[in-house]
Design a protein around this motif. Structure first.
Motif, short mmCIF file in Angstrom:
data_model
loop_
_atom_site.label_atom_id
_atom_site.label_comp_id
_atom_site.label_asym_id
_atom_site.label_seq_id
_atom_site.Cartn_x
_atom_site.Cartn_y
_atom_site.Cartn_z
N GLY A 59 -14.64 -30.09 -39.12
CA GLY A 59 -13.33 -29.98 -39.74
C GLY A 59 -12.98 -31.30 -40.38
O GLY A 59 -13.59 -32.33 -40.06
N SER A 80 -10.65 -24.06 -35.67
CA SER A 80 -11.71 -23.27 -36.29
C SER A 80 -12.71 -22.79 -35.23
O SER A 80 -13.09 -21.62 -35.19
CB SER A 80 -12.42 -24.12 -37.35
OG SER A 80 -13.54 -23.43 -37.83
N GLN A 84 -13.25 -18.86 -34.06
CA GLN A 84 -14.52 -18.16 -34.29
C GLN A 84 -15.32 -17.91 -33.02
O GLN A 84 -16.00 -16.89 -32.90
CB GLN A 84 -15.40 -19.00 -35.23
CG GLN A 84 -14.85 -19.18 -36.61
CD GLN A 84 -15.78 -20.05 -37.43
OE1 GLN A 84 -16.76 -19.56 -37.99
NE2 GLN A 84 -15.52 -21.34 -37.47
#
Ligand code: THU
Length: 163
Positions: A59, A80, A84
């Motif tokens: 990131g 993130s 996920q």
């Protein structure tokens, strides 16, 4: 009663002194920093997470013309990864700012978020705080960065009378 808290950390002059996997993680963070969207501060930060299966999630900071809406690299990477791969543990987080000559330390907000994930997975997240000039500080767990933290324990400690 006077009490003390000790902070344990390691410091190195060069990324090359670390294990190959850690050097690789710092390199991934630096590469991610180059893709940051930081037109206002021009301070490009990259974060790279090592997941338990060896995969890497990156990131970088994402800024906005409405300044407070931007987000740090650490939180972009952590959110993130959690979005996920909620079932995968995070082993380590490497952090580096492009061209920075001092190791980058996560801001208070990111420390709070890091700690939540460390407590959620019930295992330490190592922190590699790197400088683009090669120096690096290593902490064995995120909790070292946030003594006397606020957590769900505080929410659970509300007396019955108040509910
Ligand atoms: N920033 C990060 O991404 N991580 C940090 O640890 C410190 C600060 C970002 C936020 C903002 O986009 C820029 O760096 C300047 O503060």
């Amino acid at each position: 009663m006077k009490q003390e808290i000790h902070l344990n950390f390691e410091s190195y002059g060069s990324w090359k002194e670390l294990a190959a996997a850690d050097t690789q993680l710092l390199q991934a963070a630096l590469e991610s920093a180059a893709k940051a969207y930081a037109p206002y501060s021009r301070f490009r930060v990259g974060a790279a997470l090592r997941m338990e299966d060896g995969s890497i999630v990156c990131g970088n900071n994402q800024e906005n013309a409405s300044y407070p809406q931007g987000l740090c690299a650490e939180r972009v990477a952590l959110f993130s990864a959690s979005a996920q791969f909620p079932e995968k543990r995070i082993i380590a987080l490497a952090l580096v700012a492009e061209s920075s000559e001092m190791p980058l330390s996560p801001c208070g907000g990111c420390r709070q978020v890091l700690l939540e994930y460390e407590q959620r997975q019930n295992s330490p997240i190592r922190l590699l705080m790197g400088a683009a000039n090669g120096s690096v500080i290593v902490l064995q767990k995120a909790a070292e960065l946030l003594p006397f933290s606020f957590s769900k324990e505080n929410l659970n400690a509300v007396s019955k009378q108040a509910q």
